[in-house]
Enzyme design. Sequence first.
Site, PDB file in Angstrom:
ATOM      1  N   GLU A 113       0.736  -1.219  -0.102  1.00  0.00           N
ATOM      2  CA  GLU A 113       0.038   0.005  -0.144  1.00  0.00           C
ATOM      3  C   GLU A 113       0.910   1.142  -0.038  1.00  0.00           C
ATOM      4  OE1 GLU A 113      -3.799  -0.451   2.409  1.00  0.00           O
ATOM      5  OE2 GLU A 113      -2.364  -1.319   3.570  1.00  0.00           O
ATOM      6  N   LYS A 133     -11.859   4.558   1.383  1.00  0.00           N
ATOM      7  CA  LYS A 133     -10.725   3.505   0.962  1.00  0.00           C
ATOM      8  C   LYS A 133     -11.357   2.532   0.186  1.00  0.00           C
ATOM      9  CE  LYS A 133      -6.604   1.594   2.411  1.00  0.00           C
ATOM     10  NZ  LYS A 133      -5.479   0.983   3.684  1.00  0.00           N
TER      11      LYS A 133
END
Length: 123
Positions: A22, A99
């Site tokens: 990420e 997200k």
Amino acid sequence: MRDRITLRGLRARGHHGVFDFERREGQDFVVDAVLYLDTAPAAASDDVEDTVHYGLLADRLVAIVTGDPVDLIETLAERLAAECMSESIVEGVELTVHKPSAPIEHEFADVSVTVTRGRRGSW
């Protein structure tokens, strides 16, 4: 009754998350901000200086999303809410960070964190 300025769906690429990939690859985050304030002075003056310039606010929020990485979207939401509250005429804010590409192994529509912040005595 409180007036509101709402900015929804502000999208920016950030490198937030607890996993190395990420941080390395990044992903899109979507921000919704609802600012609570008195818009009457701006309505009376018809002057952007008497309100929150949402275009400039959007620039500042994007800079936070694209800036220093954090592990949690809770932390990101707190930083974004604090930036909204830096506007002296803002009495409160409801700030949501979405997200949409969260690393979840199941089909899902959305993951988000919402924080609500306000000034003491007026919120």
